[in-house]
Design an enzyme around this catalytic site. Structure first.
Site, PDB file in Angstrom:
ATOM      1  CG  ASP A  42      -1.871   1.483   1.383  1.00  0.00           C
ATOM      2  OD1 ASP A  42      -2.602   1.212   0.197  1.00  0.00           O
ATOM      3  OD2 ASP A  42      -1.246   2.372   2.148  1.00  0.00           O
ATOM      4  CE1 TYR A  47       0.136   7.385   2.703  1.00  0.00           C
ATOM      5  CE2 TYR A  47       0.699   5.630   1.922  1.00  0.00           C
ATOM      6  CZ  TYR A  47      -0.555   6.672   2.270  1.00  0.00           C
ATOM      7  OH  TYR A  47      -1.500   6.245   2.982  1.00  0.00           O
ATOM      8  CG  HIS A 105      -5.572   8.983   0.065  1.00  0.00           C
ATOM      9  ND1 HIS A 105      -4.076   9.523  -0.178  1.00  0.00           N
ATOM     10  CD2 HIS A 105      -5.216   9.386   1.771  1.00  0.00           C
ATOM     11  CE1 HIS A 105      -3.567   8.345   1.145  1.00  0.00           C
ATOM     12  NE2 HIS A 105      -3.931   8.573   1.778  1.00  0.00           N
ATOM     13  CB  SER A 184      -4.669   2.703  11.432  1.00  0.00           C
ATOM     14  OG  SER A 184      -3.900   3.894  10.904  1.00  0.00           O
ATOM     15  N   PRO A 185      -4.120  -0.565  11.350  1.00  0.00           N
ATOM     16  CG  PRO A 185      -3.275  -2.240  10.721  1.00  0.00           C
ATOM     17  CD  PRO A 185      -3.483  -0.825  10.289  1.00  0.00           C
ATOM     18  CE  LYS A 227       6.760   2.719   9.258  1.00  0.00           C
ATOM     19  NZ  LYS A 227       6.532   3.614  10.653  1.00  0.00           N
ATOM     20  CG  ASN A 237       2.779  -6.906  12.411  1.00  0.00           C
ATOM     21  OD1 ASN A 237       3.342  -6.961  12.970  1.00  0.00           O
ATOM     22  ND2 ASN A 237       3.427  -5.500  11.862  1.00  0.00           N
TER      23      ASN A 237
HETATM   24  P1  NAP Z   1      -0.196   1.295  11.802  1.00  0.00           P
HETATM   25  O1  NAP Z   1      -0.053  -0.126  10.903  1.00  0.00           O
HETATM   26  O2  NAP Z   1      -1.475   0.926  12.929  1.00  0.00           O
HETATM   27  O3  NAP Z   1       0.775   1.076  13.338  1.00  0.00           O
HETATM   28  C1  NAP Z   1       1.902   1.597  12.803  1.00  0.00           C
HETATM   29  C2  NAP Z   1       2.894   1.541  13.689  1.00  0.00           C
HETATM   30  O4  NAP Z   1       3.016   0.819  14.521  1.00  0.00           O
HETATM   31  C3  NAP Z   1       4.695   1.571  13.396  1.00  0.00           C
HETATM   32  O5  NAP Z   1       5.207   2.621  14.623  1.00  0.00           O
HETATM   33  C4  NAP Z   1       5.427   0.307  13.723  1.00  0.00           C
HETATM   34  O6  NAP Z   1       6.947   0.492  13.901  1.00  0.00           O
HETATM   35  C5  NAP Z   1       5.066  -0.184  14.572  1.00  0.00           C
HETATM   36  N1  NAP Z   1       4.174  -1.772  14.825  1.00  0.00           N
HETATM   37  C6  NAP Z   1       4.270  -2.219  13.663  1.00  0.00           C
HETATM   38  N2  NAP Z   1       4.565  -3.325  14.333  1.00  0.00           N
HETATM   39  C7  NAP Z   1       4.051  -4.153  15.005  1.00  0.00           C
HETATM   40  C8  NAP Z   1       4.443  -5.637  16.408  1.00  0.00           C
HETATM   41  N3  NAP Z   1       4.362  -6.582  15.984  1.00  0.00           N
HETATM   42  N4  NAP Z   1       4.398  -4.992  17.389  1.00  0.00           N
HETATM   43  C9  NAP Z   1       4.789  -3.231  18.040  1.00  0.00           C
HETATM   44  N5  NAP Z   1       4.637  -2.264  17.083  1.00  0.00           N
HETATM   45  C10 NAP Z   1       4.769  -3.022  15.820  1.00  0.00           C
HETATM   46  O7  NAP Z   1      -0.069   3.028  11.490  1.00  0.00           O
HETATM   47  P2  NAP Z   1      -0.010   3.439  10.250  1.00  0.00           P
HETATM   48  O8  NAP Z   1       0.882   3.530   9.758  1.00  0.00           O
HETATM   49  O9  NAP Z   1      -1.141   4.873  10.230  1.00  0.00           O
HETATM   50  O10 NAP Z   1      -1.685   2.950   9.235  1.00  0.00           O
HETATM   51  C11 NAP Z   1      -0.569   1.783   8.097  1.00  0.00           C
HETATM   52  C12 NAP Z   1      -0.877   1.997   7.044  1.00  0.00           C
HETATM   53  O11 NAP Z   1      -2.168   1.648   6.750  1.00  0.00           O
HETATM   54  C13 NAP Z   1      -0.369   2.916   6.162  1.00  0.00           C
HETATM   55  O12 NAP Z   1       1.483   2.384   6.631  1.00  0.00           O
HETATM   56  C14 NAP Z   1      -0.714   3.777   5.175  1.00  0.00           C
HETATM   57  O13 NAP Z   1      -0.169   2.132   4.271  1.00  0.00           O
HETATM   58  C15 NAP Z   1      -2.194   3.354   4.993  1.00  0.00           C
HETATM   59  N6  NAP Z   1      -3.157   4.318   6.091  1.00  0.00           N
HETATM   60  C16 NAP Z   1      -3.868   4.545   5.327  1.00  0.00           C
HETATM   61  C17 NAP Z   1      -4.639   6.113   5.260  1.00  0.00           C
HETATM   62  C18 NAP Z   1      -5.580   6.604   4.555  1.00  0.00           C
HETATM   63  O14 NAP Z   1      -5.647   7.201   4.107  1.00  0.00           O
HETATM   64  N7  NAP Z   1      -6.084   5.984   3.463  1.00  0.00           N
HETATM   65  C19 NAP Z   1      -3.744   6.643   6.148  1.00  0.00           C
HETATM   66  C20 NAP Z   1      -3.213   5.721   7.457  1.00  0.00           C
HETATM   67  C21 NAP Z   1      -2.288   4.535   6.964  1.00  0.00           C
HETATM   68  P3  NAP Z   1       8.052   0.461  12.654  1.00  0.00           P
HETATM   69  O15 NAP Z   1       7.905   1.478  12.072  1.00  0.00           O
HETATM   70  O16 NAP Z   1       8.728   0.482  13.719  1.00  0.00           O
HETATM   71  O17 NAP Z   1       7.922  -1.799  12.406  1.00  0.00           O
END
Ligand code: NAP
Length: 256
Positions: A42, A47, A105, A184-185, A227, A237
Site C-alpha cells: 500500500d 507518501y 485517497h 492503522s490496524p 505499517k 505481523n
Molecule cells: P499502524 O499500521 O497501525 O501502526 C504502525 C506502527 O506500528 C509503526 O510505528 C510500527 O513500527 C508499529 N508496529 C508495526 N508492527 C508492530 C509490532 N508487531 N509490534 C509493535 N509495533 C509494531 O499505522 P499506520 O501506519 O497509520 O497504518 C498502516 C498503513 O495504512 C499506513 O502505513 C498506510 O499505508 C495506510 N494508511 C492509509 C490512510 C488513508 O488515508 N488511506 C491513512 C493512514 C494509514 P515500525 O515502523 O518501527 O516497525
C-alpha cells in the site's frame, strides 16, 4: 498467507503499509517485506515514496503476477484530467506496466464524484490500473462513488482496529461485495497496552499486535495493511494464520 477472494481477484489478507517511509528507509523496508513474503503493498502519491517502492519491487525479483500493488490519488486533485495525470504518474514512478488498484485517497466535495470516477474509469480503460476504489468514504459517499463507477468500487480503505469499529460500513461492504481494507490496524502502535488485548494474547501465546491483526482478518471481506519498517515487526505481523480467536474473543474485542 490467506486471501480475500472477490470475483476473480485474490487479495492477500495482510499487506504492508508504507506511510511515513521515505527514501532509503522505504527502499530497505520494502525489500525486507518482500523477502519475508508480503505481496500486498500500500502506497500513495501523498507518501512520496512511490519511486523507492517501485525500485524495491523491481530489485526483489518477485514475479509481477504475485504482487497486488495499491496507490492513491491525493484529494486536492480530483478533477477528471488531474486523476488521469496522477494515475499515469503513479504507474511510472512505481515502474509498473499496470497498477493493481488505484484509490481516491479522501473524498473532496469540491469535485463532483462523477467527474472523479470518470477519470478513474478511464484509467481502467487505458490499462493504467486494473481496479479502482476509494478511501475514507462514508457509506453514502461510497454509494455515490459506486453509482458513478462503471468499473465498480473494489475497496474502501478506512481506519479499522480494536477499539475503532466500522459498524455501518463493514456490513455494507460485506453485503455489497466491497473489500474493507483496514488501515492503522495496530492503532499506530498504541494497542499493546490494553488489559483485554494482553489477556487474549497470553491465552494464545502471541503478541497483542498479532491478536489485533487476527481479529481483523478473521472477519469476512477484511484485509489489513499494518505499517512496519522494523523487519522483526514485519515478520511478527505475518504470523497470524496459525491460531484462531474464539467467537467470544471476537465479540469481546469488537465491543467497546
Ligand atoms: P499502524 O499500521 O497501525 O501502526 C504502525 C506502527 O506500528 C509503526 O510505528 C510500527 O513500527 C508499529 N508496529 C508495526 N508492527 C508492530 C509490532 N508487531 N509490534 C509493535 N509495533 C509494531 O499505522 P499506520 O501506519 O497509520 O497504518 C498502516 C498503513 O495504512 C499506513 O502505513 C498506510 O499505508 C495506510 N494508511 C492509509 C490512510 C488513508 O488515508 N488511506 C491513512 C493512514 C494509514 P515500525 O515502523 O518501527 O516497525
Amino acid at each position: 498467507m490467506e486471501y480475500v477472494e472477490l470475483g476473480a481477484e485474490r487479495v492477500p489478507k495482510i499487506g504492508i503499509g508504507t506511510w511515513a517511509m521515505r527514501g532509503e528507509q522505504a527502499y530497505r523496508a520494502m525489500l525486507s517485506a518482500l523477502e519475508l513474503g508480503y505481496r500486498h503493498i500500500d502506497t500513495a502519491q501523498m507518501y512520496r515514496n512511490e519511486p523507492e517502492i517501485g525500485r524495491a519491487l523491481a530489485d526483489s525479483g518477485v514475479p509481477r503476477s504475485e504482487l497486488f500493488v495499491v496507490s492513491k490519488v491525493r484529494s486536492s486533485t480530483l478533477g477528471r484530467q488531474q486523476v488521469l495525470d496522477a494515475g499515469r504518474s503513479s504507474r511510472e514512478l512505481l515502474g509498473l506496466d499496470q497498477i493493481d488498484l488505484y484509490l481516491v485517497h479522501w473524498p473532496n466535495s469540491s469535485f463532483p464524484i462523477e467527474d472523479t470516477m470518470h477519470g478513474m474509469n478511464e484509467l481502467v480503460q487505458q490499462g493504467v490500473t486494473r481496479l479502482v476504489g476509494v478511501s475514507n468514504f462514508s457509506v453514502s459517499e461510497l454509494q455515490a462513488a459506486q453509482r458513478a463507477s462503471e468499473a465498480g468500487i473494489f475497496t474502501n480503505q478506512v481506519p479499522y482496529y480494536v477499539g475503532h469499529g466500522q459498524p455501518d460500513l463493514l456490513p455494507y461492504c460485506q453485503q455489497n461485495g466491497v473489500l474493507l481494507t483496514a488501515y492503522s490496524p495496530l492503532a499506530r502502535g498504541q494497542l499493546a497496552g490494553g488489559r483485554r488485548m494482553r489477556r487474549v494474547a497470553a491465552a494464545h501465546g502471541v503478541s497483542a499486535s498479532q491478536v489485533a491483526l487476527r481479529w481483523l482478518i478473521q472477519q469476512p471481506m477484511v484485509a489489513a495493511i499494518p505499517k512496519a519498517s522494523d523487519p522483526a515487526h514485519q515478520h511478527e505481523n505475518l504470523q497470524v494464520f496459525d491460531f484462531e480467536l474464539s467467537e467470544h474473543e471476537m465479540m469481546d474485542l469488537g465491543s467497546r
